[in-house]
Design a protein around this motif. Sequence first.
Motif, mmCIF file in Angstrom:
data_model
loop_
_atom_site.group_PDB
_atom_site.id
_atom_site.type_symbol
_atom_site.label_atom_id
_atom_site.label_comp_id
_atom_site.label_asym_id
_atom_site.label_seq_id
_atom_site.Cartn_x
_atom_site.Cartn_y
_atom_site.Cartn_z
ATOM 1 N N LEU A 1 -32.387 -10.090 17.990
ATOM 2 C CA LEU A 1 -33.401 -9.983 16.943
ATOM 3 C C LEU A 1 -33.447 -11.229 16.058
ATOM 4 O O LEU A 1 -34.493 -11.553 15.501
ATOM 5 N N ALA A 2 -32.308 -11.880 15.878
ATOM 6 C CA ALA A 2 -32.238 -13.075 15.047
ATOM 7 C C ALA A 2 -31.012 -13.883 15.433
ATOM 8 O O ALA A 2 -30.017 -13.336 15.892
ATOM 9 N N GLU A 3 -31.102 -15.188 15.234
ATOM 10 C CA GLU A 3 -29.984 -16.084 15.504
ATOM 11 C C GLU A 3 -29.888 -17.113 14.387
ATOM 12 O O GLU A 3 -30.907 -17.655 13.953
ATOM 13 N N VAL A 4 -28.682 -17.342 13.919
ATOM 14 C CA VAL A 4 -28.417 -18.398 12.945
ATOM 15 C C VAL A 4 -27.217 -19.170 13.469
ATOM 16 O O VAL A 4 -26.212 -18.571 13.849
ATOM 17 N N VAL A 5 -27.329 -20.494 13.525
ATOM 18 C CA VAL A 5 -26.215 -21.337 13.940
ATOM 19 C C VAL A 5 -25.708 -22.065 12.703
ATOM 20 O O VAL A 5 -26.462 -22.762 12.030
ATOM 21 N N VAL B 1 -28.815 -2.048 14.286
ATOM 22 C CA VAL B 1 -28.692 -3.508 14.353
ATOM 23 C C VAL B 1 -27.220 -3.877 14.208
ATOM 24 O O VAL B 1 -26.546 -3.429 13.289
ATOM 25 N N SER B 2 -26.718 -4.679 15.146
ATOM 26 C CA SER B 2 -25.328 -5.119 15.133
ATOM 27 C C SER B 2 -25.253 -6.627 14.921
ATOM 28 O O SER B 2 -26.244 -7.341 15.089
ATOM 29 N N ILE B 3 -24.052 -7.093 14.558
ATOM 30 C CA ILE B 3 -23.796 -8.510 14.304
ATOM 31 C C ILE B 3 -22.810 -9.011 15.351
ATOM 32 O O ILE B 3 -21.829 -8.339 15.644
ATOM 33 N N SER B 4 -23.064 -10.196 15.886
ATOM 34 C CA SER B 4 -22.124 -10.846 16.783
ATOM 35 C C SER B 4 -21.829 -12.235 16.236
ATOM 36 O O SER B 4 -22.736 -13.022 15.991
ATOM 37 N N MET B 5 -20.545 -12.527 16.019
ATOM 38 C CA MET B 5 -20.098 -13.818 15.520
ATOM 39 C C MET B 5 -19.407 -14.528 16.679
ATOM 40 O O MET B 5 -18.476 -13.984 17.289
ATOM 41 N N ARG B 6 -19.898 -15.743 17.011
ATOM 42 C CA ARG B 6 -19.398 -16.445 18.196
ATOM 43 C C ARG B 6 -19.132 -17.919 17.894
ATOM 44 O O ARG B 6 -20.069 -18.679 17.653
ATOM 45 N N PRO B 7 -17.863 -18.344 17.915
ATOM 46 C CA PRO B 7 -17.596 -19.779 17.766
ATOM 47 C C PRO B 7 -18.119 -20.531 18.985
ATOM 48 O O PRO B 7 -18.095 -20.012 20.102
ATOM 49 N N ARG B 8 -18.602 -21.771 18.745
ATOM 50 C CA ARG B 8 -19.211 -22.554 19.823
ATOM 51 C C ARG B 8 -18.722 -24.004 19.763
ATOM 52 O O ARG B 8 -18.304 -24.484 18.711
ATOM 53 N N LEU B 9 -18.829 -24.669 20.883
ATOM 54 C CA LEU B 9 -18.575 -26.099 20.974
ATOM 55 C C LEU B 9 -19.747 -26.714 21.725
ATOM 56 O O LEU B 9 -20.003 -26.328 22.876
ATOM 57 N N VAL C 1 -20.784 -22.070 14.588
ATOM 58 C CA VAL C 1 -20.634 -20.626 14.790
ATOM 59 C C VAL C 1 -22.034 -20.042 14.926
ATOM 60 O O VAL C 1 -22.907 -20.285 14.090
ATOM 61 N N GLN C 2 -22.229 -19.289 15.993
ATOM 62 C CA GLN C 2 -23.497 -18.624 16.235
ATOM 63 C C GLN C 2 -23.399 -17.196 15.707
ATOM 64 O O GLN C 2 -22.450 -16.478 16.022
#
Length: 187
Positions: free
Chosen positions: A178-182, A105-113, A163-164
């Motif tokens: 697998l999961a998403e948190v905004v 399981v990996s983590i991806s951190m993505r800034p969003r607008l 941030v997603q």
Amino acid sequence: GQWVYSTWEAAPTLRAELPPDLVTMQQASDPYWITFAPMAHAAPMKPPVLLSRTVLTDVVLLGYGMTPVAPSPLATYRPVVATNSAGVTLTLFWQLPTDGWPAGVSISMRPRLAGQAIPNGQGGSWQEDRQQPALGLYSGPPGQPIVDPYHLPARATGAMDQVQILLYRATATGFENLAEVVLPVTP
């Protein structure tokens, strides 16, 4: 009996060179430094924004914090430092199962607008991916929250409103989310 700081790159070497009977808590202190603290001085860090959201079986995102980062004093002398040093530190706080981060399981951190990716100026979008929190450079007593800091350069955060965080696994045909948190941007 004192705290020792190491760059993320040197932390595995330092850990291997410490005497085996020296018990320390190893935790990320920011996106560039790992702290080795004697267990007697180890105090758990607490997230400024509490979530306590279970994202996978026994994996809990306890919370997060966002802290503005001033430009480095070296920015005056090196333009690349000026460009990359200012911004925001996003720190995630994880509670893990006793057997550690789930394999694969990996983590991806993505800034969003407004729910959209922010272009990185190189044909892609801003994001940082890791195979586990703080690149696995942590150790401590059971139940100790894991501190997982990320640096977002000013040019990625200027228009950011959220941030997603994605937890995902590689598959034979690509990736499976697998999961998403905004997370909303906090002052």
